[in-house]
Enzyme design. Structure first.
Site, PDB file in Angstrom:
ATOM      1  N   ASN A  16       0.837  -1.204   0.000  1.00  0.00           N
ATOM      2  CA  ASN A  16       0.000   0.000   0.000  1.00  0.00           C
ATOM      3  C   ASN A  16       0.867   1.246   0.000  1.00  0.00           C
ATOM      4  OD1 ASN A  16      -2.496  -1.286   0.203  1.00  0.00           O
ATOM      5  ND2 ASN A  16      -2.528  -1.197   2.422  1.00  0.00           N
ATOM      6  N   GLY A  44       1.326  -1.232   3.944  1.00  0.00           N
ATOM      7  CA  GLY A  44       0.752  -2.531   3.579  1.00  0.00           C
ATOM      8  C   GLY A  44       1.472  -3.576   4.411  1.00  0.00           C
ATOM      9  N   LYS A  45       0.723  -4.492   4.998  1.00  0.00           N
ATOM     10  CA  LYS A  45       1.344  -5.441   5.935  1.00  0.00           C
ATOM     11  C   LYS A  45       2.396  -6.325   5.253  1.00  0.00           C
ATOM     12  CE  LYS A  45      -0.801  -6.922   9.569  1.00  0.00           C
ATOM     13  NZ  LYS A  45      -0.368  -5.876  10.503  1.00  0.00           N
ATOM     14  N   ALA A  47       4.256  -5.641   2.535  1.00  0.00           N
ATOM     15  CA  ALA A  47       5.461  -4.858   2.236  1.00  0.00           C
ATOM     16  C   ALA A  47       6.197  -4.483   3.523  1.00  0.00           C
ATOM     17  CB  ALA A  47       5.078  -3.605   1.449  1.00  0.00           C
ATOM     18  N   ASN A 190      -2.525 -11.123  17.169  1.00  0.00           N
ATOM     19  CA  ASN A 190      -2.496 -10.334  18.404  1.00  0.00           C
ATOM     20  C   ASN A 190      -3.733 -10.765  19.200  1.00  0.00           C
ATOM     21  OD1 ASN A 190      -4.710  -8.951  17.382  1.00  0.00           O
ATOM     22  ND2 ASN A 190      -3.572  -7.111  16.860  1.00  0.00           N
ATOM     23  N   LEU A 226       0.955  -9.554  22.667  1.00  0.00           N
ATOM     24  CA  LEU A 226       0.035  -8.955  23.642  1.00  0.00           C
ATOM     25  C   LEU A 226       0.431  -7.516  23.962  1.00  0.00           C
ATOM     26  CD1 LEU A 226       0.032 -12.060  26.034  1.00  0.00           C
ATOM     27  CD2 LEU A 226      -1.825 -11.399  24.488  1.00  0.00           C
ATOM     28  N   GLY A 227       0.962  -6.788  22.975  1.00  0.00           N
ATOM     29  CA  GLY A 227       1.350  -5.396  23.191  1.00  0.00           C
ATOM     30  C   GLY A 227       2.346  -5.278  24.328  1.00  0.00           C
ATOM     31  N   ALA A 255       3.395  -0.853  13.241  1.00  0.00           N
ATOM     32  CA  ALA A 255       4.325  -1.869  12.684  1.00  0.00           C
ATOM     33  C   ALA A 255       5.009  -2.732  13.748  1.00  0.00           C
ATOM     34  CB  ALA A 255       5.383  -1.243  11.785  1.00  0.00           C
ATOM     35  N   ALA A 256       4.566  -2.639  15.001  1.00  0.00           N
ATOM     36  CA  ALA A 256       5.143  -3.520  16.031  1.00  0.00           C
ATOM     37  C   ALA A 256       4.882  -4.974  15.641  1.00  0.00           C
ATOM     38  CB  ALA A 256       4.532  -3.216  17.392  1.00  0.00           C
ATOM     39  N   GLY A 257       3.635  -5.255  15.288  1.00  0.00           N
ATOM     40  CA  GLY A 257       3.269  -6.628  14.917  1.00  0.00           C
ATOM     41  C   GLY A 257       3.970  -7.079  13.643  1.00  0.00           C
ATOM     42  N   ASP A 258       4.044  -6.189  12.656  1.00  0.00           N
ATOM     43  CA  ASP A 258       4.690  -6.556  11.384  1.00  0.00           C
ATOM     44  C   ASP A 258       6.172  -6.844  11.585  1.00  0.00           C
ATOM     45  OD1 ASP A 258       2.364  -6.348   9.919  1.00  0.00           O
ATOM     46  OD2 ASP A 258       2.708  -4.273   9.326  1.00  0.00           O
TER      47      ASP A 258
HETATM   48  P1  ATP Z   1       0.429  -3.408  15.190  1.00  0.00           P
HETATM   49  O1  ATP Z   1      -0.912  -3.739  14.604  1.00  0.00           O
HETATM   50  O2  ATP Z   1       0.517  -2.072  15.870  1.00  0.00           O
HETATM   51  O3  ATP Z   1       1.562  -3.627  14.236  1.00  0.00           O
HETATM   52  P2  ATP Z   1      -0.059  -5.731  16.820  1.00  0.00           P
HETATM   53  O4  ATP Z   1      -1.348  -5.393  17.478  1.00  0.00           O
HETATM   54  O5  ATP Z   1      -0.064  -6.730  15.733  1.00  0.00           O
HETATM   55  O6  ATP Z   1       0.709  -4.428  16.378  1.00  0.00           O
HETATM   56  P3  ATP Z   1       1.111  -5.924  19.440  1.00  0.00           P
HETATM   57  O7  ATP Z   1       0.659  -7.107  20.182  1.00  0.00           O
HETATM   58  O8  ATP Z   1       0.556  -4.597  19.820  1.00  0.00           O
HETATM   59  O9  ATP Z   1       0.976  -6.262  17.893  1.00  0.00           O
HETATM   60  O10 ATP Z   1       2.693  -5.799  19.567  1.00  0.00           O
HETATM   61  C1  ATP Z   1       3.586  -6.710  18.966  1.00  0.00           C
HETATM   62  C2  ATP Z   1       4.804  -6.848  19.835  1.00  0.00           C
HETATM   63  O11 ATP Z   1       5.465  -5.572  19.925  1.00  0.00           O
HETATM   64  C3  ATP Z   1       4.540  -7.227  21.287  1.00  0.00           C
HETATM   65  O12 ATP Z   1       4.374  -8.613  21.457  1.00  0.00           O
HETATM   66  C4  ATP Z   1       5.831  -6.727  21.947  1.00  0.00           C
HETATM   67  O13 ATP Z   1       6.895  -7.610  21.636  1.00  0.00           O
HETATM   68  C5  ATP Z   1       6.060  -5.416  21.190  1.00  0.00           C
HETATM   69  N1  ATP Z   1       5.386  -4.295  21.885  1.00  0.00           N
HETATM   70  C6  ATP Z   1       4.190  -3.741  21.571  1.00  0.00           C
HETATM   71  N2  ATP Z   1       3.865  -2.747  22.434  1.00  0.00           N
HETATM   72  C7  ATP Z   1       4.888  -2.673  23.306  1.00  0.00           C
HETATM   73  C8  ATP Z   1       5.186  -1.862  24.450  1.00  0.00           C
HETATM   74  N3  ATP Z   1       4.332  -0.924  24.859  1.00  0.00           N
HETATM   75  N4  ATP Z   1       6.358  -2.064  25.094  1.00  0.00           N
HETATM   76  C9  ATP Z   1       7.236  -3.015  24.688  1.00  0.00           C
HETATM   77  N5  ATP Z   1       7.030  -3.818  23.622  1.00  0.00           N
HETATM   78  C10 ATP Z   1       5.878  -3.658  22.941  1.00  0.00           C
END
Ligand code: ATP
Length: 309
Positions: A16, A44-45, A47, A190, A226-227, A255-258
């Site tokens: 995207n 885009g997830k 990319a 997630n 789990l964030g 992009a934490a999850g990506d």
């Molecule tokens: P996104 O959609 O924003 O890319 P997501 O919802 O798929 O993310 P999350 O579970 O929010 O994924 O976060 C992925 C990983 O990032 C977590 O498992 C953790 O390793 C890291 N992370 C996210 N938030 C934090 C935080 N506040 N502090 C430290 N690490 C974090």
């Protein structure tokens, strides 16, 4: 590890261009407001995950569809700059590149309209015509921003060819094809996505039951991000473990999850054990949340090493 010794990662997914503007508040129906300026940011997830894995040192090919417009090059250039093989990307005629229209208000809250464009046209025939890509890869990574039937078809092919399949089930569709679970080695939802897939409320209190269910459906390893609460792993071979997140100063969680999924793919491509891969992904994602942006927030291998200390 030398580049030629690494396993090959293939990402099949979305590309995207994010069109982002900052606004005072999100407009309500019928309201016209001013934005400050327009930023065009590759996203885009698919990319994002390809870029992250490439920047962290993986040997990555991206497969997906771009439109025949001026935005295609923005997406492609960012992949090239991250060392990704883009030679198999498809250009869909008379179609726009996938676009996300994003307003960010002064509280930092987003409002997003996604126009899938070419992503929605990535078909099973496209997979068949480029089957050599799956044949030549070792690990295939999917998300769900392309048609789910295309993901199902490609994952089936990948499994028939004995490849390791990683699925980031985002965005989680209301109707997930049950057959897909059988082809997935590693799934990384997630907590929201796990709730949708396992049809479970209060997922945090039912992590064991929800992840067991996905294993019953055929997945080998379930890794739930789990964030700030870290990661929950339920693996058929490595058991169950919850790993806390790093304590960091959060700037932007985009992009934490990506980057987590990409780091997993990278480490598994380097032949690392699952739990070591999860720990590394937990660290990379923690660095990502301390920085602004999506592809721009992904650290280099050297930067990760500095944090590892
Ligand atoms: P996104 O959609 O924003 O890319 P997501 O919802 O798929 O993310 P999350 O579970 O929010 O994924 O976060 C992925 C990983 O990032 C977590 O498992 C953790 O390793 C890291 N992370 C996210 N938030 C934090 C935080 N506040 N502090 C430290 N690490 C974090």
């Amino acid at each position: 590890m030398k580049y030629k010794d690494k396993k090959k990662v293939l990402v099949i997914g979305s590309l995207n261009v994010d069109m982002v503007t900052n606004v005072d508040h999100t407009p309500v129906a019928g309201e016209t407001i001013l934005g400050d300026k327009l930023d065009l940011i590759p996203g885009g997830k698919g990319a994002n995950q390809a870029c992250a894995a490439g920047r962290l040192g993986a040997d990555v090919t991206m497969f997906g569809a771009l439109g025949d417009d001026q935005y295609a090059m923005i997406s492609k250039k960012s992949l090239i700059d991250s060392g990704i093989n883009v030679s198999y990307l498809i250009k869909k005629k008379h179609t726009g590149t996938g676009v996300a229209l994003i307003t960010v208000d002064k509280e930092g809250d987003n409002s997003i309209v996604v126009i899938p464009g070419a992503n929605a046209k990535l078909s099973m025939e496209d997979i068949d015509r480029n089957i050599v890509l799956i044949e030549q890869s070792d690990i295939v990574v999917f998300q769900l921003e392309i048609p789910v039937e295309t993901v199902l078809y490609a994952a089936r092919k990948a499994k028939e060819l004995n490849k390791l399949v990683i699925l980031d089930p985002a965005p989680a569709p209301p109707e997930f094809p049950m057959e897909l679970y059988r082809y997935v080695d590693v799934i990384k939802p997630n907590e929201t996505e796990l709730g949708i897939l396992a049809k479970t409320e209060n997922v945090l209190e039912n992590l064991y039951e929800a992840t067991e269910l996905l294993k019953d459906y055929g997945v080998k390893h379930v890794i739930v991000t789990l964030g700030n609460k870290g990661v929950y792993v339920n693996s058929f071979s490595q058991g169950i473990e919850q790993i806390p997140s790093y304590e960091v100063q959060v700037v932007d969680t985009t992009a934490a999850g990506d980057s987590f999924t990409a780091s997993l793919a990278l480490m598994l491509a380097e032949g690392k054990e699952l739990m070591e891969a999860v720990r590394y992904a937990n660290l990379v994602a923690a660095i990502v949340v301390t920085r602004k942006g999506a592809q721009s927030s992904i650290p280099s291998v050297d930067e990760v090493r500095e944090y590892e200390g």
